[in-house]
Design a protein around this motif. Structure first.
Motif, mmCIF file in Angstrom:
data_model
loop_
_atom_site.group_PDB
_atom_site.id
_atom_site.type_symbol
_atom_site.label_atom_id
_atom_site.label_comp_id
_atom_site.label_asym_id
_atom_site.label_seq_id
_atom_site.Cartn_x
_atom_site.Cartn_y
_atom_site.Cartn_z
ATOM 1 N N PRO A 190 -16.969 58.401 77.418
ATOM 2 C CA PRO A 190 -17.294 57.486 76.311
ATOM 3 C C PRO A 190 -16.392 57.717 75.106
ATOM 4 N N ARG A 191 -16.097 56.614 74.424
ATOM 5 C CA ARG A 191 -15.273 56.674 73.207
ATOM 6 C C ARG A 191 -16.128 56.627 71.949
ATOM 7 N N SER A 192 -17.414 56.192 72.123
ATOM 8 C CA SER A 192 -18.322 56.135 70.976
ATOM 9 C C SER A 192 -19.756 56.325 71.470
ATOM 10 N N ASP A 242 -25.054 52.851 78.595
ATOM 11 C CA ASP A 242 -24.550 52.594 79.953
ATOM 12 C C ASP A 242 -24.755 53.818 80.843
ATOM 13 N N ILE A 243 -24.522 54.991 80.291
ATOM 14 C CA ILE A 243 -24.726 56.229 81.048
ATOM 15 C C ILE A 243 -26.201 56.387 81.399
ATOM 16 N N ALA A 244 -27.084 56.092 80.445
ATOM 17 C CA ALA A 244 -28.524 56.177 80.697
ATOM 18 C C ALA A 244 -28.953 55.179 81.776
ATOM 19 N N VAL A 257 -24.004 61.330 87.000
ATOM 20 C CA VAL A 257 -22.954 60.970 86.048
ATOM 21 C C VAL A 257 -22.276 62.239 85.535
ATOM 22 N N VAL A 258 -20.949 62.254 85.587
ATOM 23 C CA VAL A 258 -20.156 63.314 84.973
ATOM 24 C C VAL A 258 -19.612 62.742 83.669
ATOM 25 N N VAL A 259 -19.948 63.388 82.559
ATOM 26 C CA VAL A 259 -19.592 62.872 81.234
ATOM 27 C C VAL A 259 -18.555 63.795 80.601
ATOM 28 N N LEU A 278 -13.933 63.121 71.895
ATOM 29 C CA LEU A 278 -14.790 62.693 70.791
ATOM 30 C C LEU A 278 -14.846 63.756 69.707
ATOM 31 N N ARG A 279 -15.229 63.317 68.518
ATOM 32 C CA ARG A 279 -15.465 64.277 67.447
ATOM 33 C C ARG A 279 -16.698 65.098 67.804
ATOM 34 N N GLN A 280 -16.789 66.281 67.240
ATOM 35 C CA GLN A 280 -17.876 67.213 67.565
ATOM 36 C C GLN A 280 -19.244 66.612 67.255
#
Length: 147
Positions: A63-65, A71-73, A82-84, A89-91
């Motif tokens: 994910p970018r945001s 969508d993952i949920a 799901v492998v995320v 991403l920012r911390q």
């Protein structure tokens, strides 16, 4: 032993020895009915299909945001693993996403596990996670600190 026999035995109208003898007679007659070369199982409840899930999917998500976590949920609700990857991403966003996915996985009786730095494995309740990669992650951190 049937329920009726237990009740009669409890009341004292029938003795337990008679019940055991009747069961032996029934068991021996059922054994004689099957041919010696017949290896089929008589109890169909013991048969388990090996191919219960033919189309097992593992979804890779980067994910970018925070908006993409829904969508993952949805994939998790559809019983997909799901492998995320949250490395780009920012911390603070990564923490929010992990918190949201942890709640989703908990609600679905699934599991979430850290696979690597910024990479998480989210599984539904039909998938069991065994083992840990924490030792490998710690070794990589020590190795990169030594450089």
């Amino acid at each position: 032993m049937g329920v009726m026999n237990k009740l009669l035995n409890f009341i004292g109208l029938q003795e337990e020895e008679e019940i055991v003898e009747k069961e032996r007679i029934v068991d021996s007659s059922s054994e004689q009915e099957q041919p010696a070369g017949d290896y089929r199982k008589t109890n169909k409840n013991n048969i388990v299909s090996i191919h219960s899930q033919k189309n097992v999917r593992v979804i890779l998500s980067e994910p970018r945001s925070y908006d993409e976590t829904q969508d993952i949920a949805d994939h998790l609700r559809s019983r997909r693993t799901v492998v995320v990857n949250l490395q780009r991403l920012r911390q603070d966003q990564a923490v929010r996403i992990v918190d949201f996915l942890s709640g989703t996985v908990y609600a679905l009786n699934g599991a979430i596990s850290k696979v690597g730095p910024g990479i998480f494995l989210c599984t539904p309740d039909t998938v069991e996670i065994q083992g840990a990669i924490k030792d490998l992650v710690d070794e990589e951190a020590d190795y990169s600190n030594q450089r």
